[in-house]
Design a protein around this motif. Sequence first.
Motif, mmCIF file in Angstrom:
data_model
loop_
_atom_site.group_PDB
_atom_site.id
_atom_site.type_symbol
_atom_site.label_atom_id
_atom_site.label_comp_id
_atom_site.label_asym_id
_atom_site.label_seq_id
_atom_site.Cartn_x
_atom_site.Cartn_y
_atom_site.Cartn_z
ATOM 1 N N SER A 283 0.857 -1.186 0.000
ATOM 2 C CA SER A 283 0.000 0.000 0.000
ATOM 3 C C SER A 283 0.889 1.230 0.000
ATOM 4 C CB SER A 283 -0.930 0.001 1.222
ATOM 5 O OG SER A 283 -0.166 0.059 2.416
ATOM 6 N N SER A 284 0.339 2.333 -0.471
ATOM 7 C CA SER A 284 1.137 3.554 -0.569
ATOM 8 C C SER A 284 0.210 4.719 -0.877
ATOM 9 C CB SER A 284 2.199 3.414 -1.667
ATOM 10 O OG SER A 284 2.968 4.594 -1.771
ATOM 11 N N GLU A 285 0.796 5.898 -0.983
ATOM 12 C CA GLU A 285 0.097 7.068 -1.508
ATOM 13 C C GLU A 285 0.724 7.406 -2.854
ATOM 14 O OE1 GLU A 285 0.576 9.855 1.753
ATOM 15 O OE2 GLU A 285 -1.579 9.729 2.127
ATOM 16 N N ASP A 287 0.985 10.048 -6.197
ATOM 17 C CA ASP A 287 0.769 11.387 -6.747
ATOM 18 C C ASP A 287 0.327 11.241 -8.204
ATOM 19 O OD1 ASP A 287 0.796 13.958 -7.657
ATOM 20 O OD2 ASP A 287 2.899 14.368 -7.193
ATOM 21 N N LEU A 297 -2.926 13.372 -2.651
ATOM 22 C CA LEU A 297 -2.287 12.071 -2.793
ATOM 23 C C LEU A 297 -3.332 10.980 -2.580
ATOM 24 C CD1 LEU A 297 1.037 12.645 -0.834
ATOM 25 C CD2 LEU A 297 0.728 12.573 -3.295
ATOM 26 N N GLN A 298 -3.326 9.997 -3.459
ATOM 27 C CA GLN A 298 -4.333 8.942 -3.404
ATOM 28 C C GLN A 298 -3.783 7.714 -2.688
ATOM 29 O OE1 GLN A 298 -7.643 9.470 -4.702
ATOM 30 N NE2 GLN A 298 -6.636 11.453 -4.444
ATOM 31 N N PHE A 299 -4.469 7.298 -1.626
ATOM 32 C CA PHE A 299 -4.068 6.072 -0.944
ATOM 33 C C PHE A 299 -4.480 4.886 -1.803
ATOM 34 C CE2 PHE A 299 -4.980 2.438 1.796
ATOM 35 C CZ PHE A 299 -3.761 2.303 2.438
ATOM 36 N N ASN A 312 5.005 7.105 -7.072
ATOM 37 C CA ASN A 312 4.796 6.392 -5.816
ATOM 38 C C ASN A 312 5.463 7.182 -4.698
ATOM 39 O OD1 ASN A 312 4.314 4.492 -3.846
ATOM 40 N ND2 ASN A 312 5.999 3.152 -4.461
ATOM 41 N N HIS A 474 8.503 12.479 1.629
ATOM 42 C CA HIS A 474 7.100 12.598 1.250
ATOM 43 C C HIS A 474 6.838 13.978 0.628
ATOM 44 C CE1 HIS A 474 2.712 12.593 1.552
ATOM 45 N NE2 HIS A 474 2.778 11.283 1.798
ATOM 46 N N GLY A 498 5.597 5.110 6.019
ATOM 47 C CA GLY A 498 4.166 5.212 5.767
ATOM 48 C C GLY A 498 3.401 6.014 6.795
ATOM 49 N N SER A 514 1.080 11.724 9.301
ATOM 50 C CA SER A 514 -0.347 11.549 9.037
ATOM 51 C C SER A 514 -1.143 11.896 10.293
ATOM 52 C CB SER A 514 -0.626 10.107 8.621
ATOM 53 O OG SER A 514 -0.400 9.232 9.709
ATOM 54 N N SER A 536 -4.606 18.952 1.541
ATOM 55 C CA SER A 536 -4.254 17.745 2.281
ATOM 56 C C SER A 536 -3.758 18.199 3.655
ATOM 57 C CB SER A 536 -3.150 16.972 1.562
ATOM 58 O OG SER A 536 -3.584 16.536 0.300
#
Length: 739
Positions: A283-285, A287, A297-299, A312, A474, A498, A514, A536
């Motif tokens: 899993s990641s975020e 761009d 950023l999409q998870f 990535n 990040h 993460g 986060s 964000s």
Amino acid sequence: MSTPERDWAAFVTDTDDGRAHMDLAVDGITCAACMYEIERGLQKLEGVEKARVNLSSHRLSVDWDQKKTNPSPIVDLLQKLGYKAYPFDPAQVKSRGDVAGKEILRALAVSGFAAMNIMLLSISVWSGNASDIDNETRAFFHWISALIALPTVAYSGRIFFRSAYMAVKTKRLNMDVPITIGVLLATGLSLWQTIQEAKHAYFDSAVMLLFFLLVGRYFDHLMRRKTRAFAENLATLKAESAAKILEDGTTLDVPLSKLTVGDRVLVRAGERISVDGRIAAGSSEVDQSLVTGETLLQFVAKGDLVYAGTMNADGVLEIEVTAAAKGTLLDEVNRLLETAMEGRSRYVHIADRASQLYAPVVHAAALLTLVGWIMLGMAWQPALVIAISVLIITCPCALGLAIPAVQVVASGLFFNERVLLNAGDAIERLAGVDTIVFDKTGTLTLPEASLSKDHGLSPEQLDLAGRLALSSSHPLSQAIARATGAQQILPDAKEVTGKGVEAIVDGTQVKLGSPAFCGVADAKLVQARDRQPDASFVAFQLGEADAHLLPVGQFMREGATETIQKLKDAGFSIEILSGDHAGAVKHAADVLGVDCWKAGLKPQDKINRIEELKAQGKNVLMVGDGLNDAPSLAAANVSISPVSAVHVSQAAADAVFLGDSLAPVMSALTISQKARGLMNQNLALSVIYNLIAVPFAVLGFVTPLVAALAMSGSSIIVTLNAVRLRMIAGTTTQPDQEA
């Protein structure tokens, strides 16, 4: 001589339905008439289904049925029509264009130097003819003029002679045919009169004619030069290899062409994804802003789709390939872009439209003049002098300068307003705009994410957050580091993969990452997102105190609200078409006062909306910056991109504006409308000049010398009229919709 098929087979793209496609670069295209001739000629060939010429890049795209024909007849026909074809390569096209420009510039320098010297000799002859010059001195001056003129005509005129020769060889006419006839006849007659020791010779007319024509040709070359190397620029987003996961779990870098559907590839943190696929593990975020326009950023996790060209941000991903070398979203964008650019190349410049009937009319006028005077009993030599005068006085110097002269002056004004033109006809198309479509991400907003001023931290806390951010790769952390200007990392900072970064400062734990990492309640995060849907949030926590939510996003450009309001006041319809999520687009539309907006759009969706507007009779300006905007930039009637745009979008746009302000869009429309008015004035002046001058020339009241002076005078008039743009463009601050 037929071209062997094997020479072109490597450049042909086959399709599953038995069709074939080939892109060629074509030399010898000078105007819209050439474009139509090539397309009509190729479409008459059996099996050829489509032939489209891009007038700006000289790119020819041909589709045919492989059962009925092959590349050889296509290339052979181009050769018979007088055009030389090469496999299309953007870098080589640019190189050939640079060579052609240098050739014109050298010819211009030679003709200008020669014209000045011959005019000095001619002035001596004119004054001597009015006083006491003897025959020997006059003949001597004529011979010196001949020695200067003959090599000049041969060297500087070859640009026109080549084009005219190929036109006549293929039984067609272009503007270079009357130019060639006029120059050669004037030079030949002058040489004949010099040998006979006549009182007049017209070497000055021939050389001045070449000089002014070359000035117009060079202006036109400058304005036609393109920077649309989108094929090269796509490579900056498209990786050429991927880390394939083998059966034993090891990885091996392989070319994309060696990957098949179902293979797995490994993408590490900070790497650009090279394939379209579905996440098999990790899993990641991600761009996706350059590709889809989505700012946040999409998870992504197992089962989610990802696309080539996206970045990535963190985490390691295993991706099951659905498309690699071909069929990716990048390839689809490229296909849409090429199709849209071909469609836009159908636009015919004002000057091209005005010049389509020029050559046959001039030839007919000169020939009828010659025949008419001979039939009336005049000797062939004086009748030929009158016919030459008609050719020279109608020579398209004023017509050739009418548009480029305005373009050059307008380009300087555009530069002063921080706008750079990519296309010579962009001015004409900008002047007709009535509807403006904006992308949001990176266009109405700033291109890079930044920290909102409403962060709520004290200077000491902000400094700590910035120093912590330096320890993270990040994208949001990097934005905070830039905003704070932090220079030194905290010595014991460590990154929790993460989640974020933490450190101990004077016995107190400091966290940046986060919201969950810093213990932010979901309700607090929801409230923050409701207030700023286009941001964000990064959390900052000092010790046991409640964490602060730091809004990071792409906020509105300077002057965006004022510029949109001025455009609306001027009568333009405004729309926002974005790939971003609905909340962010609605927020931007509300702030800017734009009623018509759409979110979550793919490249084809944007094109569909633009085509819908065009079908309604709208003249659409597209302003965008992302990769997903490139096809719609090309599909619109005219387009502008910010300098911060990806290379592909800059290349597809007709103009680029500099800086963070949106105001140059307004300036571009204002200047263009004023410039188009002057272009029309110059064309009208050229027509009026010919209506007045031609009858005098036909009746024999004009010598070739006077014709050359009149032709030069008309060129100077249209040039001076073009310079007026500097004054009138500053008389209004809003575009005139009736211009």
